[in-house]
Design a protein around this motif. Structure first.
Motif, PDB file in Angstrom:
ATOM      1  N   PRO A 249      45.035  23.744  55.167  1.00  0.00           N
ATOM      2  CA  PRO A 249      45.195  23.035  53.834  1.00  0.00           C
ATOM      3  C   PRO A 249      45.452  21.638  53.611  1.00  0.00           C
ATOM      4  N   GLU A 250      44.623  20.769  52.771  1.00  0.00           N
ATOM      5  CA  GLU A 250      44.550  19.387  52.946  1.00  0.00           C
ATOM      6  C   GLU A 250      46.003  18.676  52.804  1.00  0.00           C
ATOM      7  N   SER A 251      46.997  19.495  52.246  1.00  0.00           N
ATOM      8  CA  SER A 251      48.349  19.016  52.034  1.00  0.00           C
ATOM      9  C   SER A 251      48.971  18.798  53.213  1.00  0.00           C
ATOM     10  N   TYR A 252      48.313  19.732  54.309  1.00  0.00           N
ATOM     11  CA  TYR A 252      49.348  19.980  55.664  1.00  0.00           C
ATOM     12  C   TYR A 252      48.626  19.158  56.643  1.00  0.00           C
ATOM     13  N   ARG A 253      47.401  18.415  56.511  1.00  0.00           N
ATOM     14  CA  ARG A 253      46.482  17.827  57.547  1.00  0.00           C
ATOM     15  C   ARG A 253      47.461  16.786  58.224  1.00  0.00           C
ATOM     16  N   PRO A 254      48.182  15.875  57.604  1.00  0.00           N
ATOM     17  CA  PRO A 254      48.775  14.875  58.447  1.00  0.00           C
ATOM     18  C   PRO A 254      50.063  15.567  59.477  1.00  0.00           C
ATOM     19  N   ARG A 255      50.665  16.371  58.774  1.00  0.00           N
ATOM     20  CA  ARG A 255      51.452  17.087  59.668  1.00  0.00           C
ATOM     21  C   ARG A 255      51.149  17.896  60.706  1.00  0.00           C
ATOM     22  N   TYR A 256      49.823  18.401  60.393  1.00  0.00           N
ATOM     23  CA  TYR A 256      48.961  19.258  61.534  1.00  0.00           C
ATOM     24  C   TYR A 256      48.635  18.420  62.692  1.00  0.00           C
ATOM     25  N   ASP A 257      48.083  17.321  62.312  1.00  0.00           N
ATOM     26  CA  ASP A 257      47.304  16.410  63.225  1.00  0.00           C
ATOM     27  C   ASP A 257      48.531  16.004  64.448  1.00  0.00           C
ATOM     28  N   GLN A 258      49.757  15.463  63.672  1.00  0.00           N
ATOM     29  CA  GLN A 258      50.891  15.539  64.621  1.00  0.00           C
ATOM     30  C   GLN A 258      51.355  16.419  65.446  1.00  0.00           C
ATOM     31  N   LEU A 259      51.289  17.766  64.979  1.00  0.00           N
ATOM     32  CA  LEU A 259      51.763  18.575  65.646  1.00  0.00           C
ATOM     33  C   LEU A 259      50.810  19.201  66.768  1.00  0.00           C
ATOM     34  N   TYR A 260      49.610  19.095  66.506  1.00  0.00           N
ATOM     35  CA  TYR A 260      48.487  19.488  67.332  1.00  0.00           C
ATOM     36  C   TYR A 260      48.532  18.600  68.550  1.00  0.00           C
ATOM     37  N   GLU A 261      48.828  17.373  68.377  1.00  0.00           N
ATOM     38  CA  GLU A 261      48.859  16.406  69.574  1.00  0.00           C
ATOM     39  C   GLU A 261      49.971  16.696  70.323  1.00  0.00           C
ATOM     40  N   LYS A 262      51.137  16.860  69.587  1.00  0.00           N
ATOM     41  CA  LYS A 262      52.388  17.343  70.115  1.00  0.00           C
ATOM     42  C   LYS A 262      52.453  18.463  71.077  1.00  0.00           C
ATOM     43  N   LEU A 263      52.102  19.539  70.309  1.00  0.00           N
ATOM     44  CA  LEU A 263      52.354  21.041  70.840  1.00  0.00           C
ATOM     45  C   LEU A 263      50.956  21.539  71.648  1.00  0.00           C
ATOM     46  N   ILE A 264      49.782  20.914  71.347  1.00  0.00           N
ATOM     47  CA  ILE A 264      48.557  21.596  71.975  1.00  0.00           C
ATOM     48  C   ILE A 264      47.889  20.487  72.862  1.00  0.00           C
ATOM     49  N   ALA A 265      47.511  19.219  72.448  1.00  0.00           N
ATOM     50  CA  ALA A 265      46.802  18.395  73.178  1.00  0.00           C
ATOM     51  C   ALA A 265      47.457  17.574  74.504  1.00  0.00           C
ATOM     52  N   ARG A 266      48.606  17.190  73.899  1.00  0.00           N
ATOM     53  CA  ARG A 266      49.446  16.429  75.150  1.00  0.00           C
ATOM     54  C   ARG A 266      49.689  17.513  76.183  1.00  0.00           C
ATOM     55  N   PRO A 267      50.479  18.364  75.830  1.00  0.00           N
ATOM     56  CA  PRO A 267      50.741  19.611  77.185  1.00  0.00           C
ATOM     57  C   PRO A 267      49.543  19.736  78.085  1.00  0.00           C
ATOM     58  N   ALA A 268      48.304  19.949  77.426  1.00  0.00           N
ATOM     59  CA  ALA A 268      47.032  20.330  78.161  1.00  0.00           C
ATOM     60  C   ALA A 268      46.704  19.292  78.931  1.00  0.00           C
ATOM     61  N   ARG A 269      46.804  17.847  78.387  1.00  0.00           N
ATOM     62  CA  ARG A 269      46.485  16.930  79.372  1.00  0.00           C
ATOM     63  C   ARG A 269      47.404  16.518  80.604  1.00  0.00           C
ATOM     64  N   GLU A 270      48.669  16.953  80.181  1.00  0.00           N
ATOM     65  CA  GLU A 270      49.852  16.793  81.167  1.00  0.00           C
ATOM     66  C   GLU A 270      49.890  17.850  82.362  1.00  0.00           C
ATOM     67  N   GLU A 271      49.420  19.092  81.921  1.00  0.00           N
ATOM     68  CA  GLU A 271      49.725  20.235  82.901  1.00  0.00           C
ATOM     69  C   GLU A 271      48.686  20.036  84.131  1.00  0.00           C
TER      70      GLU A 271
END
Length: 271
Positions: A249-271
Motif C-alpha cells: 500500500p502506498e502509505s507503507y512504501r517509505p517504511r517498506y523501502d527502509q525495511l527491505y534494505e535492512k532485512l533483505i537486501a543488506r543481509p543478502a549482500r553481506e552473507e
C-alpha cells in the motif's frame, strides 16, 4: 519413478492478502505468488505444483518431510526444529490489533492497547488463526490464554480474510492482522474506514524478515541451495523488489523501502 518424485516441488499457499490473494474464479495472485512464479520460471528442471492448503496442515506436512516450499513464514523456535529456511525474501509487518472504528470509545480512545488486558476482558470476543505466528511476544501471550472461552479460533485456507469480515460485521470485537492486509481487505470489500488499527503494546517487534521454508531433509537442503542462489540474484538485480512493490500500500512504501534494505537486501549482500 523415484527419481522424478524428487524433481517435484509443491508450493502451498493460503489466503493472506496482499501476499496471497485468493478470489473466487481467479488464479491466486499477490506478492507471494509473484515470487513463486519468478522462482518456478528459473527452475525448469523441477515440476511445480501449486496447492491451496490451511496453514495448520501445511506446517504439519512439511514437518513430516513433504516436498513443500512454503513462501513467506517467519522463523519461530518451534519451526526451526524441523524446517530449513532460505535467506530472507519478505518483509513481514508484525500484526497489530484491529477493531471497528465505531468501537474506539469501547477501547478507551487509546491508540495503544495491551493484548493481555483485552484477553482478560470476557465481554470482548477475539478471533485469531490457528498455526500462524504473530511474533514472539504475542505468541507467548496467546499460548497462556489458549483455553479462553472468548476466543474464536479460525482454521482453513481462507481464515485470515474471514476473520476481518467477521470483525466488520460485528461477530468479533478485535483481531490481529498485518496493517497492509487490513488496507487490502478494506479496499476489496468496500469497507471504507470502518476498520481501525491500534498499536499493540506487547508487540515490540514491528517487522521481521520472512523466508521460504523447506523440509529438513536432504531434498530440502538441495532445493534450499538452488533457491538461495536465485534469491540472491533476484535481490541483486532488483527483480525481487519489483515483484513485491505493486502489492505494498502506498502509505507503507517509505517504511517498506527502509525495511527491505535492512532485512533483505543488506543481509543478502553481506552473507
Amino acid at each position: 519413478a523415484e527419481h522424478d518424485q524428487d524433481k517435484t516441488i509443491y508450493w502451498p499457499y493460503f489466503s493472506f492478502p496482499p501476499y496471497f490473494i485468493l478470489e473466487d474464479g481467479k488464479p491466486a495472485s499477490g506478492a507471494g505468488i509473484a515470487l513463486q512464479n519468478l522462482l518456478m520460471r528459473k527452475m525448469p528442471e523441477y515440476e511445480h505444483v501449486l496447492l491451496e492448503a490451511p496453514p495448520e496442515r501445511m506446517f504439519q506436512d512439511i514437518s513430516n518431510g513433504r516436498q513443500y516450499a512454503i513462501i513467506g513464514p517467519v522463523k519461530t523456535p518451534e519451526r526451526e526444529k524441523n524446517m530449513l529456511f532460505t535467506i530472507a525474501c519478505r518483509v513481514a509487518f508484525m500484526d497489530q490489533v484491529v477493531i471497528r472504528a465505531a468501537d474506539l470509545p469501547k477501547f478507551g480512545q487509546n491508540p495503544v492497547v495491551s493484548l493481555r488486558t483485552l484477553l482478560e476482558d470476557e465481554s470482548l470476543t477475539f478471533g485469531h488463526q490457528r498455526s500462524v505466528s504473530y511474533g514472539p511476544e504475542v505468541d507467548r501471550i496467546l499460548a497462556e490464554y489458549a483455553g479462553s472461552t472468548n476466543i474464536h479460533l479460525a482454521t482453513g485456507s481462507q481464515a485470515y480474510e474471514r476473520l476481518m469480515l467477521m470483525l466488520a460485521d460485528g461477530r468479533l470485537d478485535y483481531i490481529l492482522a498485518e496493517p497492509p492486509a487490513v488496507a487490502h481487505v478494506s479496499d476489496k470489500h468496500a469497507l471504507g474506514d470502518s476498520l481501525y488499527i491500534l498499536d499493540l503494546k506487547e508487540q515490540e517487534t514491528k517487522a521481521l524478515p520472512a523466508y521460504i521454508a523447506l523440509p529438513d531433509t536432504p531434498w530440502g537442503l538441495q532445493v534450499r541451495e538452488i533457491i538461495n542462489g536465485l534469491l540472491r540474484e533476484a535481490i541483486d538485480t532488483g527483480e525481487l523488489y519489483k515483484t513485491q512493490l505493486q502489492y505494498i500500500p502506498e502509505s507503507y512504501r517509505p517504511r517498506y523501502d527502509q525495511l527491505y534494505e535492512k532485512l533483505i537486501a543488506r543481509p543478502a549482500r553481506e552473507e
